[in-house]
Scaffold this motif. Sequence first.
Motif, PDB file in Angstrom:
ATOM      1  N   ARG A 340      55.991   8.679   1.918  1.00  0.00           N
ATOM      2  CA  ARG A 340      56.351   8.926   3.323  1.00  0.00           C
ATOM      3  C   ARG A 340      57.502  10.390   3.235  1.00  0.00           C
ATOM      4  N   VAL A 341      57.212  11.289   3.862  1.00  0.00           N
ATOM      5  CA  VAL A 341      57.988  12.235   4.140  1.00  0.00           C
ATOM      6  C   VAL A 341      58.645  12.349   5.497  1.00  0.00           C
ATOM      7  N   LEU A 342      59.691  11.491   5.578  1.00  0.00           N
ATOM      8  CA  LEU A 342      60.129  11.516   7.047  1.00  0.00           C
ATOM      9  C   LEU A 342      61.224  12.497   7.319  1.00  0.00           C
ATOM     10  N   GLU A 343      61.825  12.352   8.645  1.00  0.00           N
ATOM     11  CA  GLU A 343      63.027  13.352   9.103  1.00  0.00           C
ATOM     12  C   GLU A 343      64.231  12.967   7.973  1.00  0.00           C
ATOM     13  N   GLY A 344      64.313  14.011   7.177  1.00  0.00           N
ATOM     14  CA  GLY A 344      65.442  14.100   6.421  1.00  0.00           C
ATOM     15  C   GLY A 344      65.352  13.299   4.986  1.00  0.00           C
ATOM     16  N   ARG A 345      64.278  12.595   4.776  1.00  0.00           N
ATOM     17  CA  ARG A 345      64.407  11.762   3.573  1.00  0.00           C
ATOM     18  C   ARG A 345      62.961  11.424   3.060  1.00  0.00           C
ATOM     19  N   VAL A 346      62.821  11.038   1.816  1.00  0.00           N
ATOM     20  CA  VAL A 346      61.333  10.710   1.381  1.00  0.00           C
ATOM     21  C   VAL A 346      61.249   9.422   0.902  1.00  0.00           C
ATOM     22  N   VAL A 347      60.679   8.607   1.235  1.00  0.00           N
ATOM     23  CA  VAL A 347      60.529   7.076   1.093  1.00  0.00           C
ATOM     24  C   VAL A 347      59.085   6.695   0.245  1.00  0.00           C
ATOM     25  N   LEU A 348      59.548   6.048  -1.049  1.00  0.00           N
ATOM     26  CA  LEU A 348      58.221   5.752  -1.827  1.00  0.00           C
ATOM     27  C   LEU A 348      58.426   4.396  -2.190  1.00  0.00           C
ATOM     28  N   SER A 349      57.177   3.601  -1.691  1.00  0.00           N
ATOM     29  CA  SER A 349      57.016   2.450  -1.896  1.00  0.00           C
ATOM     30  C   SER A 349      55.901   1.872  -2.768  1.00  0.00           C
ATOM     31  N   VAL A 350      56.125   0.781  -3.540  1.00  0.00           N
ATOM     32  CA  VAL A 350      54.979   0.394  -4.495  1.00  0.00           C
ATOM     33  C   VAL A 350      55.042  -1.039  -4.194  1.00  0.00           C
ATOM     34  N   GLU A 351      53.866  -1.551  -3.946  1.00  0.00           N
ATOM     35  CA  GLU A 351      53.628  -3.063  -3.537  1.00  0.00           C
ATOM     36  C   GLU A 351      52.535  -3.642  -4.341  1.00  0.00           C
ATOM     37  N   ASN A 352      52.754  -4.678  -5.019  1.00  0.00           N
ATOM     38  CA  ASN A 352      51.649  -5.253  -5.635  1.00  0.00           C
ATOM     39  C   ASN A 352      51.822  -7.055  -5.335  1.00  0.00           C
ATOM     40  N   ASP A 353      50.608  -7.805  -5.632  1.00  0.00           N
ATOM     41  CA  ASP A 353      50.309  -9.067  -5.352  1.00  0.00           C
ATOM     42  C   ASP A 353      50.437  -9.944  -6.293  1.00  0.00           C
ATOM     43  N   GLY A 354      51.056  -9.507  -7.685  1.00  0.00           N
ATOM     44  CA  GLY A 354      50.817 -10.239  -9.117  1.00  0.00           C
ATOM     45  C   GLY A 354      52.059 -10.811  -9.598  1.00  0.00           C
TER      46      GLY A 354
END
Length: 427
Positions: A340-354
């Motif tokens: 996600r490229v939001l106002e003034g920052r970049v947010v990267l999320s990695v989610e797994n179920d294992g």
Amino acid sequence: MRTPGRWWRHKSTPEKVETYTRWSFHFFAVMEFFSVGLTSVAPLGARLGTAVMLVVAVHATLCFVTVSRAIDWTRGRRPQPTALLWTLAAVTAAIAAAAIGLAELGPKGERVDTAAGGVFGVILVFGPGIIALGVRDRRRAFGIAGGFAAGTWIVAFALGAAALTALFTALIVLVGGVFIAFTAVFSVWLMNAVYELDEARETRARLAVAEERLRFGRDLHDVMGRNLAVIALKSELAVQLAQRGRPEAVTQMVEVQRLAQESQREVREVVRGYREADLGSELAGAQGVLAAAGIDCTVGGATAAGLPAPVQSALGWVVREAATNVLRHGDARRCAVRLRVLEGRVVLSVENDGVSEAGAESGAGPAGSGLAGLRERLAEIDGTLEAGPAGQGLFRLTAEVPLPSRSAPSGDVPAAVAVRSMSEVTS
């Protein structure tokens, strides 16, 4: 204190299948005792009924133990329980013969015949089926059920039953025994197949890591091989010229110095290219590697294009490290990556179920020294990293990096990489 739900979630997929198989056949033994053991007391009387109940309890206990030993043998944890299988077969045959004798020669009455018939039928259906768990040859497993059916006809006829009645009884035993034997054979096949698939997935993950190491070694060899050979030759030439007092030796050593500096620069470029990858390429590569390992990976959110090079490099390393740890730890089935490229920052999320909770606490997710390295890399550009359980068996890693004001678009844009399932990769 660990709850049953947490105990189940902490198991891998093959372990869950093995536990389900094991307790399904344990349930047959429990059901045998409650369905014909306890219910025999009332129609047969206290004395005879208690004796029948105890006999059925012995058979159910033998079945219970045989299930555990046979499944352990199937997984290679103990030798084949041959003596136990023969014991169970003998006890099954003896109880069945005694039940026929009780119906034909014992106290008269419909309730007695019903109780004896129930003991006879359940014992001869469950016994051969559970014995089939400890037999590797399928034809032999079905042959066991056929042998008990043939023995049923012989014993029933010998004790005075009509030929047609004995044949009908034998057919019932044959159908029930073959069905339970088929269930046992199929369950063992399915359990072994799940273990083999899990081992194949781990092998693919190790091969992917080994291939990347080979690529790096190959690139390094291509860069350094020629330069080192030239440096060695020119150094040897400079030594010979110096021994003869020739001034050209200085020229050759200057060339050696230049080549050494050039080699240092090229090595740095190789290492930089290996450790600082393009974010878009890393997202596509992680999705492909995880899908090849049987993990349904989705990538969505904003495009990586247009982000500053330092931001792409740092987040690309986060994606690479997170994907590697999803492969190495836990038993993930799904992994979701969102940029996600939001106002003034970049947010990267990695989610797994294992990743289990215990594994998360000990650094089995993108943790341990890998987590420290990622935080150091992000700290260089004022970024932050958070990692930990996200509830319902999920593990989430979130990296946030500030953007220079002139490069900070707002809002999400369409996904850079389309969702690709495992079936699309394998096809």
